[in-house]
Scaffold this active site. Structure first.
Site, PDB file in Angstrom:
ATOM      1  N   TYR A  51    -134.577   1.193 -11.520  1.00  0.00           N
ATOM      2  CA  TYR A  51    -133.589   1.642 -12.500  1.00  0.00           C
ATOM      3  C   TYR A  51    -133.143   0.480 -13.381  1.00  0.00           C
ATOM      4  O   TYR A  51    -133.030  -0.649 -12.919  1.00  0.00           O
ATOM      5  CB  TYR A  51    -132.337   2.154 -11.791  1.00  0.00           C
ATOM      6  CG  TYR A  51    -132.492   3.433 -11.015  1.00  0.00           C
ATOM      7  CD1 TYR A  51    -132.942   4.598 -11.623  1.00  0.00           C
ATOM      8  CD2 TYR A  51    -132.126   3.500  -9.671  1.00  0.00           C
ATOM      9  CE1 TYR A  51    -133.043   5.783 -10.914  1.00  0.00           C
ATOM     10  CE2 TYR A  51    -132.222   4.683  -8.955  1.00  0.00           C
ATOM     11  CZ  TYR A  51    -132.684   5.822  -9.573  1.00  0.00           C
ATOM     12  OH  TYR A  51    -132.773   6.983  -8.876  1.00  0.00           O
TER      13      TYR A  51
ATOM     14  N   ARG B 149    -129.917   0.618 -15.143  1.00  0.00           N
ATOM     15  CA  ARG B 149    -128.763   1.483 -15.437  1.00  0.00           C
ATOM     16  C   ARG B 149    -127.408   0.901 -15.050  1.00  0.00           C
ATOM     17  O   ARG B 149    -126.393   1.485 -15.398  1.00  0.00           O
ATOM     18  CB  ARG B 149    -128.970   2.851 -14.790  1.00  0.00           C
ATOM     19  CG  ARG B 149    -128.975   2.875 -13.276  1.00  0.00           C
ATOM     20  CD  ARG B 149    -129.527   4.167 -12.678  1.00  0.00           C
ATOM     21  NE  ARG B 149    -128.908   5.404 -13.101  1.00  0.00           N
ATOM     22  CZ  ARG B 149    -129.173   6.596 -12.540  1.00  0.00           C
ATOM     23  NH1 ARG B 149    -130.027   6.696 -11.535  1.00  0.00           N
ATOM     24  NH2 ARG B 149    -128.596   7.672 -12.979  1.00  0.00           N
TER      25      ARG B 149
ATOM     26  N   ASP C 283    -134.249  19.808  -8.977  1.00  0.00           N
ATOM     27  CA  ASP C 283    -133.349  20.230 -10.058  1.00  0.00           C
ATOM     28  C   ASP C 283    -133.788  21.583 -10.629  1.00  0.00           C
ATOM     29  O   ASP C 283    -132.952  22.414 -10.980  1.00  0.00           O
ATOM     30  CB  ASP C 283    -133.329  19.173 -11.169  1.00  0.00           C
ATOM     31  CG  ASP C 283    -133.006  17.798 -10.632  1.00  0.00           C
ATOM     32  OD1 ASP C 283    -132.155  17.707  -9.719  1.00  0.00           O
ATOM     33  OD2 ASP C 283    -133.629  16.818 -11.081  1.00  0.00           O
TER      34      ASP C 283
HETATM   35  O1  KDG Z   1    -133.950  14.623  -9.631  1.00  0.00           O
HETATM   36  C1  KDG Z   1    -134.816  13.924 -10.514  1.00  0.00           C
HETATM   37  C2  KDG Z   1    -134.145  12.663 -10.868  1.00  0.00           C
HETATM   38  O2  KDG Z   1    -134.150  11.847  -9.746  1.00  0.00           O
HETATM   39  C3  KDG Z   1    -134.801  11.888 -11.942  1.00  0.00           C
HETATM   40  O3  KDG Z   1    -134.903  12.644 -13.114  1.00  0.00           O
HETATM   41  C4  KDG Z   1    -134.086  10.584 -12.214  1.00  0.00           C
HETATM   42  O4  KDG Z   1    -131.795  11.257 -12.403  1.00  0.00           O
HETATM   43  C5  KDG Z   1    -132.625  10.549 -11.876  1.00  0.00           C
HETATM   44  C6  KDG Z   1    -132.174   9.629 -10.852  1.00  0.00           C
HETATM   45  O5  KDG Z   1    -131.005   9.270 -10.915  1.00  0.00           O
HETATM   46  O6  KDG Z   1    -132.924   9.232  -9.977  1.00  0.00           O
END
Ligand code: KDG
Length: 316
Positions: free
Chosen positions: A104, A106, A257
């Protein structure tokens, strides 16, 4: 504006290596937009209902292209804020010949500055369903406060809601996740989690007991998923199981999701909980059978997956 679903959280630009199955050796990457909550918003929209998504995006190109991607799916993003930080991203390999490994980018992102005052009461009172996840709780304290307050407001306003535990172990420890998520796993119409997530939050994954416990805490439908294997659920104290349709799974990321979106859409369309869970499992299987979080999300009308698509998946 009245909506069928309102959700908020962090959307990410996902950079997926295309020439090799390792970020370490790849020279080329494809970029797509994804994120647990926005994936649900897209599923609701594809299934023919009105969804609205809020997030904070940076004043950067990724923010602009992601907003365009989400809007192109028919999701209302008019409430989104642009702030003075960067838009979050994730880098991963496709997972065709090796396990998926992701990183990530983020920490301190624009979405991590989401705060309770972003979610006006009118966003909740004008929707039929509020959805939130544990990922927003993991990205910052203000994100966790926002989820808590939004879920409480939905309960107070008698608006249906769902909460996906969604523990991301790269973002926080299980212990920290438990402390924050355990008090939130209550009073929702739909609680979703994997076996490991129920274990982390409730201290057990014994399905009958833990799902009954979730029902007692006011979670009307409590679902314990296990990838493409049998899922367990309990509705107001009645335990049952459901085997998802079999597909050749090429990329399970995002299938949870799609499952959630399919269930919510089904419930909003007036299906029984069991029918809605079955519809969710069709949506989840379709997403797992194709590459990318959004690619396989089926289309539908008024919250119901097109019959032709549903028949095809069931006959596999
Ligand atoms: O549920 C799918 C998500 O894991 C992916 O789109 C990325 O949102 C995400 C995450 O925080 O891992």
């Amino acid at each position: 504006m009245s909506t069928d679903l309102f959700t908020f959280g962090e959307a990410l630009s996902v950079f997926i290596s295309t020439d090799t199955d390792s970020v370490m050796s790849a020279k080329t990457f494809e970029r797509v937009t994804a994120g647990a909550e926005v994936n649900v918003a897209v599923a609701i929209s594809r299934l023919g209902l009105k969804s609205q998504y809020f997030s904070r995006f940076g004043n950067d190109q990724l923010g602009s292209v992601m907003l365009a991607d989400i809007a192109a799916e028919g999701v209302d993003v008019s409430l989104a804020k642009r702030v003075n930080s960067f838009t979050g991203a994730m880098v991963r390999n496709p997972g065709k010949s090796a396990a998926v490994e992701l990183s990530y980018l983020r920490k301190g992102s624009a979405a991590s500055t989401i705060e309770p005052s972003d979610i006006l009461d009118s966003y909740i009172s004008s929707t039929r369903w509020l959805h939130a996840t544990g990922i927003t709780c993991a990205i910052s304290q203000s994100g966790a406060d926002t989820v808590k307050i939004a879920l409480e407001k939905a309960t107070a306003m008698n608006i249906k809601s769902s909460f996906d535990l969604n523990i991301r172990r790269k973002l926080w420890s299980e212990e920290d996740a438990r402390k924050v998520l355990e008090p939130l796993a209550k009073n929702v119409d739909l609680l979703i989690g994997g076996e490991d997530e129920y274990q982390a939050v409730f201290g057990t994954q014994e399905p009958k007991n833990v799902l009954a416990e979730a029902n007692k805490r006011g979670c009307k439908i409590a679902v314990m998923t296990k990838g493409d294997q049998k899922m367990r659920y309990s509705i107001d104290g009645n335990y049952a199981e459901l085997t998802p349709p079999k597909v050749l799974a090429v990329d399970p990321v995002g299938s949870g999701d799609a499952f959630t979106g399919g269930v919510i859409a089904g419930l909003l369309s007036g299906m029984s909980a069991q029918q809605a869970l079955e519809q969710g499992s069709i949506c989840g299987a379709l997403v797992a059978s194709m590459f990318g979080d959004w690619t396989g999300i089926p289309t539908g009308v008024a919250g119901v997956v097109s019959n032709q698509i549903a028949q095809k998946v069931r006959s596999n």
